[in-house]
Design an enzyme around this catalytic site. Structure first.
Site, mmCIF file in Angstrom:
data_model
loop_
_atom_site.group_PDB
_atom_site.id
_atom_site.type_symbol
_atom_site.label_atom_id
_atom_site.label_comp_id
_atom_site.label_asym_id
_atom_site.label_seq_id
_atom_site.Cartn_x
_atom_site.Cartn_y
_atom_site.Cartn_z
ATOM 1 N N GLU A 131 18.562 34.413 34.836
ATOM 2 C CA GLU A 131 18.344 35.714 34.186
ATOM 3 C C GLU A 131 18.651 35.647 32.693
ATOM 4 O O GLU A 131 19.565 34.927 32.267
ATOM 5 C CB GLU A 131 19.261 36.760 34.832
ATOM 6 C CG GLU A 131 18.952 36.983 36.285
ATOM 7 C CD GLU A 131 20.069 37.682 37.037
ATOM 8 O OE1 GLU A 131 19.752 38.446 37.964
ATOM 9 O OE2 GLU A 131 21.253 37.469 36.725
ATOM 10 N N GLN A 140 35.184 34.032 41.013
ATOM 11 C CA GLN A 140 35.509 35.297 40.327
ATOM 12 C C GLN A 140 36.856 35.880 40.769
ATOM 13 O O GLN A 140 37.410 36.758 40.092
ATOM 14 C CB GLN A 140 34.426 36.372 40.602
ATOM 15 C CG GLN A 140 32.995 35.922 40.385
ATOM 16 C CD GLN A 140 32.711 35.473 38.962
ATOM 17 O OE1 GLN A 140 33.161 36.094 38.000
ATOM 18 N NE2 GLN A 140 31.977 34.381 38.825
ATOM 19 N N GLY A 196 29.267 41.477 44.325
ATOM 20 C CA GLY A 196 28.560 40.261 44.747
ATOM 21 C C GLY A 196 27.083 40.496 45.045
ATOM 22 O O GLY A 196 26.292 39.564 45.022
ATOM 23 N N GLY A 197 26.714 41.739 45.341
ATOM 24 C CA GLY A 197 25.302 42.060 45.575
ATOM 25 C C GLY A 197 24.667 42.370 44.236
ATOM 26 O O GLY A 197 24.877 43.444 43.674
ATOM 27 N N ASP A 198 23.932 41.402 43.689
ATOM 28 C CA ASP A 198 23.485 41.585 42.307
ATOM 29 C C ASP A 198 22.071 41.073 42.061
ATOM 30 O O ASP A 198 21.716 40.800 40.929
ATOM 31 C CB ASP A 198 24.479 40.913 41.334
ATOM 32 C CG ASP A 198 24.649 39.425 41.614
ATOM 33 O OD1 ASP A 198 24.046 38.927 42.581
ATOM 34 O OD2 ASP A 198 25.377 38.759 40.856
HETATM 35 P P1 NAD Z 1 31.556 31.636 44.599
HETATM 36 O O1 NAD Z 1 30.431 30.954 45.289
HETATM 37 O O2 NAD Z 1 32.487 30.840 43.767
HETATM 38 O O3 NAD Z 1 32.448 32.425 45.681
HETATM 39 C C1 NAD Z 1 31.885 33.251 46.646
HETATM 40 C C2 NAD Z 1 32.775 33.239 47.879
HETATM 41 O O4 NAD Z 1 32.243 34.174 48.834
HETATM 42 C C3 NAD Z 1 32.819 31.887 48.588
HETATM 43 O O5 NAD Z 1 34.164 31.437 48.653
HETATM 44 C C4 NAD Z 1 32.244 32.167 49.973
HETATM 45 O O6 NAD Z 1 32.846 31.414 51.011
HETATM 46 C C5 NAD Z 1 32.523 33.663 50.126
HETATM 47 N N1 NAD Z 1 31.710 34.373 51.088
HETATM 48 C C6 NAD Z 1 30.362 34.279 51.311
HETATM 49 N N2 NAD Z 1 30.001 35.139 52.288
HETATM 50 C C7 NAD Z 1 31.111 35.802 52.663
HETATM 51 C C8 NAD Z 1 31.373 36.842 53.610
HETATM 52 N N3 NAD Z 1 30.400 37.350 54.371
HETATM 53 N N4 NAD Z 1 32.642 37.292 53.750
HETATM 54 C C9 NAD Z 1 33.650 36.765 52.986
HETATM 55 N N5 NAD Z 1 33.458 35.804 52.074
HETATM 56 C C10 NAD Z 1 32.207 35.314 51.909
HETATM 57 O O7 NAD Z 1 30.886 32.805 43.730
HETATM 58 P P2 NAD Z 1 31.536 33.625 42.521
HETATM 59 O O8 NAD Z 1 31.241 32.969 41.222
HETATM 60 O O9 NAD Z 1 32.942 33.978 42.868
HETATM 61 O O10 NAD Z 1 30.626 34.937 42.562
HETATM 62 C C11 NAD Z 1 30.758 35.832 43.648
HETATM 63 C C12 NAD Z 1 29.585 36.784 43.639
HETATM 64 O O11 NAD Z 1 29.667 37.644 42.512
HETATM 65 C C13 NAD Z 1 28.234 36.079 43.546
HETATM 66 O O12 NAD Z 1 27.340 36.696 44.444
HETATM 67 C C14 NAD Z 1 27.802 36.300 42.121
HETATM 68 O O13 NAD Z 1 26.396 36.302 41.984
HETATM 69 C C15 NAD Z 1 28.418 37.659 41.847
HETATM 70 N N6 NAD Z 1 28.684 37.964 40.456
HETATM 71 C C16 NAD Z 1 28.454 39.232 40.047
HETATM 72 C C17 NAD Z 1 28.740 39.599 38.755
HETATM 73 C C18 NAD Z 1 28.530 41.014 38.325
HETATM 74 O O14 NAD Z 1 28.597 41.301 37.124
HETATM 75 N N7 NAD Z 1 28.314 41.931 39.245
HETATM 76 C C19 NAD Z 1 29.216 38.642 37.844
HETATM 77 C C20 NAD Z 1 29.475 37.361 38.288
HETATM 78 C C21 NAD Z 1 29.209 37.029 39.617
#
Ligand code: NAD
Length: 348
Positions: free
Chosen positions: A67, A151, A236-238
């Site tokens: 993006e 995060q 996480g839903g993005d």
């Molecule tokens: P990451 O891959 O480092 O960590 C995600 C974690 O979620 C993993 O440890 C995984 O095992 C766990 N997981 C997956 N499905 C699960 C479930 N059903 N129940 C519990 N845990 C579960 O990712 P990250 O960098 O920490 O990012 C997390 C999310 O946040 C991603 O989807 C990312 O796209 C999103 N994000 C959003 C923003 C925003 O501004 N809204 C910014 C950064 C990241």
């Protein structure tokens, strides 16, 4: 190649590497930095009408998204390049990486190029803290953190530093992620409780942050897990086809978003009809719209990440630039601005 005159100062662009970013955070202190960023984002949300706003430009593939996120306040311009690839971690790569540019509108010249993987974690945590400060029930102390990846610790520490959270209940489908989080938060001043299920993690929590990574419409929080008087940050839903909450929760919640046209496509509300009512957070912060109405309300920050948060983060970072940092020779700087060709030929 013969020696050339050095590029002028304005043609050398400050560059913040990952190492320099980490040094800046440590010089300031992580929690102080998170607090300052929260305030900086809030200040820019107060100036919301001044910004050019557009939903981010997304290139989707079956396994992820790349993006571009631009915005300008008429004085400065910023964009971020960011990816989201939930399966990356199985290959030892991160789900999210980013870099960005801050520029001056008057000349179009870049002011700074920066890593933004660390900065995105900081600003995402700060954005959750900003929403929580505005919307959570007063006196909230217990946070449930579902998804304990890259995060997670930033989210916990921002809510501690900005909102007074003192207890974090952790859950991840991968126990190794929760164990990492427990280790990293030891000594932070937070009481950290690993939980065996999401149901157990949300017990007694007044604030819930979901930050899982899974490219599907997952149900991390079921309707029966959410009682009255809770604030949820669903971050996480993005992107399209990537959500975390049972739609029935949204039906019971007051929903707050960053920029509605982008969140309709990317947020939890993509699973709901287009007339489902939402409020942009900046309106609450400016007192133009109500936030939480009663203690028993469920408030939801459907956070997807918006360009103004990155603009605020880059401008904050620009103010922290140390003297003598890395400079990039990335803007051609001919003595005569119309003699680009001559500059090239003299370098032969
Ligand atoms: P990451 O891959 O480092 O960590 C995600 C974690 O979620 C993993 O440890 C995984 O095992 C766990 N997981 C997956 N499905 C699960 C479930 N059903 N129940 C519990 N845990 C579960 O990712 P990250 O960098 O920490 O990012 C997390 C999310 O946040 C991603 O989807 C990312 O796209 C999103 N994000 C959003 C923003 C925003 O501004 N809204 C910014 C950064 C990241």
């Amino acid at each position: 190649m013969r020696d050339l005159p050095p590029p002028s100062a304005q043609a050398l662009v400050p560059f913040v590497s990952v190492a320099e970013m980490m040094a800046i955070v440590h010089r300031i202190g992580l929690e102080r930095a998170l607090h300052a960023l929260t305030d900086r984002i809030e200040a820019d949300f107060h100036r919301w009408p001044r910004f050019d706003k557009v939903p981010r430009v997304a290139a989707h593939s079956a396994i992820g998204v790349i993006e571009l996120m631009p915005t300008s306040d008429g004085d400065r311009y910023a964009f971020k390049y960011v990816n989201g690839h939930p399966a990356n971690t199985t290959a030892g790569l991160q789900t999210v990486t980013a870099f960005g540019v801050l520029a001056q509108v008057a000349t179009g010249y870049p002011l700074m190029v920066a890593e933004m993987t660390v900065l995105t974690a900081l600003r995402t945590a700060a954005s959750s803290a900003l929403a929580t400060r505005a919307l959570a029930p007063a006196g909230a102390r217990v946070l449930a953190l579902i998804g304990n990846g890259a995060q997670a610790e930033f989210q916990a520490l921002a809510l501690k530093s900005v909102c007074g959270i003192d207890t974090v209940r952790l859950y991840d489908v991968d126990p190794a992620a929760t164990a990492k989080c427990v280790r990293n938060l030891a000594g932070s001043g937070l009481t950290v409780i690993p939980c065996r299920s999401a149901e157990s993690a949300v017990e007694g929590a007044e604030v819930i942050t979901t930050c899982t990574a899974d490219k599907r419409n997952a149900t991390v929080l079921h309707d029966n897990m959410i009682g009255a008087g809770v604030h949820i940050n669903a971050i996480g839903g993005d992107c399209p086809g990537k959500t975390e909450l049972a739609p029935a929760i949204l039906a019971r919640a007051q929903c707050f978003v960053e920029y509605e046209p982008q969140t309709r496509v990317e947020g939890e509300i993509q699973n709901l009809p287009a007339d489902y009512p939402v409020t942009e957070l900046w309106q609450v912060l400016r007192g133009a719209a109500p936030g939480r109405r009663t203690r028993g309300d469920i408030t939801l920050f459907d956070g997807v990440g918006f360009a103004i948060e990155d603009f605020a983060a880059l401008n904050w970072l620009y103010d922290q630039l140390p003297p003598g940092g890395t400079r990039l020779d990335m803007i051609a700087d001919p003595d005569d601005p119309r003699d680009l060709y001559g500059m090239l030929m003299r370098a032969r």
